[in-house]
Design a protein around this motif. Structure first.
Motif, PDB file in Angstrom:
ATOM      1  N   ASN A 280      27.858  18.541  22.110  1.00  0.00           N
ATOM      2  CA  ASN A 280      27.633  19.870  21.940  1.00  0.00           C
ATOM      3  C   ASN A 280      28.782  20.806  22.218  1.00  0.00           C
ATOM      4  O   ASN A 280      28.719  21.813  22.577  1.00  0.00           O
ATOM      5  CB  ASN A 280      26.318  20.391  22.785  1.00  0.00           C
ATOM      6  CG  ASN A 280      25.062  19.980  22.036  1.00  0.00           C
ATOM      7  OD1 ASN A 280      24.834  19.983  20.978  1.00  0.00           O
ATOM      8  ND2 ASN A 280      24.580  18.661  22.567  1.00  0.00           N
ATOM      9  N   THR A 281      29.834  20.025  22.460  1.00  0.00           N
ATOM     10  CA  THR A 281      30.967  20.849  22.858  1.00  0.00           C
ATOM     11  C   THR A 281      32.165  20.240  21.919  1.00  0.00           C
ATOM     12  O   THR A 281      31.828  19.376  21.044  1.00  0.00           O
ATOM     13  CB  THR A 281      31.613  20.779  24.287  1.00  0.00           C
ATOM     14  OG1 THR A 281      31.870  19.217  24.398  1.00  0.00           O
ATOM     15  CG2 THR A 281      30.374  21.321  25.159  1.00  0.00           C
ATOM     16  N   ASP A 282      33.542  20.736  21.876  1.00  0.00           N
ATOM     17  CA  ASP A 282      34.529  20.552  21.379  1.00  0.00           C
ATOM     18  C   ASP A 282      35.170  18.933  22.105  1.00  0.00           C
ATOM     19  O   ASP A 282      36.404  18.479  21.620  1.00  0.00           O
ATOM     20  CB  ASP A 282      35.552  21.390  21.114  1.00  0.00           C
ATOM     21  CG  ASP A 282      36.236  21.872  22.343  1.00  0.00           C
ATOM     22  OD1 ASP A 282      35.476  21.783  23.408  1.00  0.00           O
ATOM     23  OD2 ASP A 282      37.499  22.772  22.374  1.00  0.00           O
ATOM     24  N   LEU A 283      34.633  18.550  22.916  1.00  0.00           N
ATOM     25  CA  LEU A 283      35.408  17.279  23.693  1.00  0.00           C
ATOM     26  C   LEU A 283      35.020  16.121  22.886  1.00  0.00           C
ATOM     27  O   LEU A 283      33.832  16.099  22.573  1.00  0.00           O
ATOM     28  CB  LEU A 283      34.497  17.277  25.326  1.00  0.00           C
ATOM     29  CG  LEU A 283      34.955  18.360  25.938  1.00  0.00           C
ATOM     30  CD1 LEU A 283      33.868  17.991  27.231  1.00  0.00           C
ATOM     31  CD2 LEU A 283      36.126  18.529  26.395  1.00  0.00           C
ATOM     32  N   ASP A 284      35.891  15.258  22.946  1.00  0.00           N
ATOM     33  CA  ASP A 284      35.583  13.769  22.225  1.00  0.00           C
ATOM     34  C   ASP A 284      34.929  12.796  23.246  1.00  0.00           C
ATOM     35  O   ASP A 284      34.195  11.913  22.531  1.00  0.00           O
ATOM     36  CB  ASP A 284      37.254  13.262  22.026  1.00  0.00           C
ATOM     37  CG  ASP A 284      37.783  14.255  21.027  1.00  0.00           C
ATOM     38  OD1 ASP A 284      37.506  14.648  19.876  1.00  0.00           O
ATOM     39  OD2 ASP A 284      38.886  14.806  21.534  1.00  0.00           O
ATOM     40  N   LYS A 285      35.085  12.884  24.589  1.00  0.00           N
ATOM     41  CA  LYS A 285      34.697  11.898  25.557  1.00  0.00           C
ATOM     42  C   LYS A 285      34.360  12.698  26.740  1.00  0.00           C
ATOM     43  O   LYS A 285      35.028  13.851  27.035  1.00  0.00           O
ATOM     44  CB  LYS A 285      35.622  10.759  25.859  1.00  0.00           C
ATOM     45  CG  LYS A 285      35.789   9.845  24.784  1.00  0.00           C
ATOM     46  CD  LYS A 285      35.652   8.602  24.939  1.00  0.00           C
ATOM     47  CE  LYS A 285      36.044   7.616  23.808  1.00  0.00           C
ATOM     48  NZ  LYS A 285      34.993   6.643  23.396  1.00  0.00           N
ATOM     49  N   VAL A 286      33.257  12.121  27.417  1.00  0.00           N
ATOM     50  CA  VAL A 286      33.070  12.544  28.946  1.00  0.00           C
ATOM     51  C   VAL A 286      32.998  11.432  29.802  1.00  0.00           C
ATOM     52  O   VAL A 286      32.576  10.504  29.601  1.00  0.00           O
ATOM     53  CB  VAL A 286      31.600  13.483  28.884  1.00  0.00           C
ATOM     54  CG1 VAL A 286      31.121  13.670  30.415  1.00  0.00           C
ATOM     55  CG2 VAL A 286      31.469  14.587  28.061  1.00  0.00           C
ATOM     56  N   TRP A 287      34.178  11.418  30.666  1.00  0.00           N
ATOM     57  CA  TRP A 287      34.160  10.554  31.841  1.00  0.00           C
ATOM     58  C   TRP A 287      33.451  10.895  32.954  1.00  0.00           C
ATOM     59  O   TRP A 287      33.619  11.883  33.585  1.00  0.00           O
ATOM     60  CB  TRP A 287      35.736  10.504  32.097  1.00  0.00           C
ATOM     61  CG  TRP A 287      36.450   9.764  31.061  1.00  0.00           C
ATOM     62  CD1 TRP A 287      36.345   9.253  29.909  1.00  0.00           C
ATOM     63  CD2 TRP A 287      37.914   9.488  31.376  1.00  0.00           C
ATOM     64  NE1 TRP A 287      37.445   9.019  29.103  1.00  0.00           N
ATOM     65  CE2 TRP A 287      38.542   9.143  29.973  1.00  0.00           C
ATOM     66  CE3 TRP A 287      38.915   9.689  32.413  1.00  0.00           C
ATOM     67  CZ2 TRP A 287      39.612   8.436  29.951  1.00  0.00           C
ATOM     68  CZ3 TRP A 287      40.110   9.436  32.105  1.00  0.00           C
ATOM     69  CH2 TRP A 287      40.626   8.316  30.913  1.00  0.00           C
ATOM     70  N   LEU A 288      32.705  10.153  33.422  1.00  0.00           N
ATOM     71  CA  LEU A 288      31.963  10.056  34.744  1.00  0.00           C
ATOM     72  C   LEU A 288      32.690   9.848  35.721  1.00  0.00           C
ATOM     73  O   LEU A 288      32.794   8.510  35.814  1.00  0.00           O
ATOM     74  CB  LEU A 288      30.543   9.475  34.542  1.00  0.00           C
ATOM     75  CG  LEU A 288      29.451  10.425  33.503  1.00  0.00           C
ATOM     76  CD1 LEU A 288      29.546   9.788  32.371  1.00  0.00           C
ATOM     77  CD2 LEU A 288      28.159  10.086  34.165  1.00  0.00           C
ATOM     78  N   VAL A 289      33.346  10.775  36.581  1.00  0.00           N
ATOM     79  CA  VAL A 289      34.163  10.191  37.713  1.00  0.00           C
ATOM     80  C   VAL A 289      33.450   9.878  38.812  1.00  0.00           C
ATOM     81  O   VAL A 289      33.144  10.925  39.374  1.00  0.00           O
ATOM     82  CB  VAL A 289      35.490  11.309  37.756  1.00  0.00           C
ATOM     83  CG1 VAL A 289      36.493  10.710  38.721  1.00  0.00           C
ATOM     84  CG2 VAL A 289      36.051  11.600  36.424  1.00  0.00           C
TER      85      VAL A 289
END
Length: 189
Positions: free
Chosen positions: A27-36
């Protein structure tokens, strides 16, 4: 590629974390989310913290079939405690073609001025803040903000650890494969 960094102890990862990560990824312009996975949060006590490699494995299990989410152990090789500003500098050197952003709750965002070199962070990295009840965003701290209304689940890793220790079910709060792995390895007992 635009990558959102969602930092956390994930002790253990639960459905609340996963809903936020998935919501932000789609739901944003991010391509990926990394769970750090943070080995140690400088602002939290580490006494109840499961080994970071075990917590990282639980995150991997939880997101294994989701292409937009990735588990990251990038902070494991950095000096401790890990500070976000140092992690961002390291990531910038290691992945110079990627654009990194930070994902955090409005409760953490209120604490931003307590972070090491927070002025450098707000100058150089967009911050995606999901609203948390009782923690209104009244100050931007000079950040480029994207405020999100992600679905919220009022569960905490602290409660989950307590219920596991008491032998209570945490089904539906933690993915089934993560619950099985926690039980097999006697974590949080």
């Amino acid at each position: 590629m635009k990558i959102g960094l969602y930092f956390g102890s994930f002790n253990p990862i639960h459905t609340g974390h996963l809903i936020i990560a998935n919501y932000v990824a789609y739901n944003t312009d991010l391509d990926k989310v990394w769970l750090v996975v943070s080995p140690q949060n400088p602002l939290k006590p580490s006494s109840t913290l499961l080994n970071e490699h075990d917590r990282f494995h639980l995150v991997e299990l939880a997101i294994k079939d989701e292409s937009r989410l990735r588990a990251s152990n990038i902070e494991f090789s950095l000096p401790r405690p890990s500070f976000t500003v140092d992690t961002l500098a390291y990531l910038g050197e290691k992945f110079p073609t990627q654009e990194f952003c930070i994902i955090m709750g409005s409760d953490s965002f209120q604490n931003l001025p307590r972070w090491k070199n927070y002025q450098h962070i707000v100058r150089n990295y967009p911050i995606y803040v999901y609203r948390r009840p009782g923690h209104e965003i009244t100050e931007t701290h000079g950040a480029r903000l994207e405020v999100l209304d992600a679905p919220m689940l009022d569960i905490s890793a602290t409660d989950i650890r307590k219920w596991i220790k008491e032998g209570k079910s945490v089904r539906f709060m933690v993915p089934d494969n993560v619950i099985s792995y926690i039980a097999e390895n006697n974590y949080y007992k």
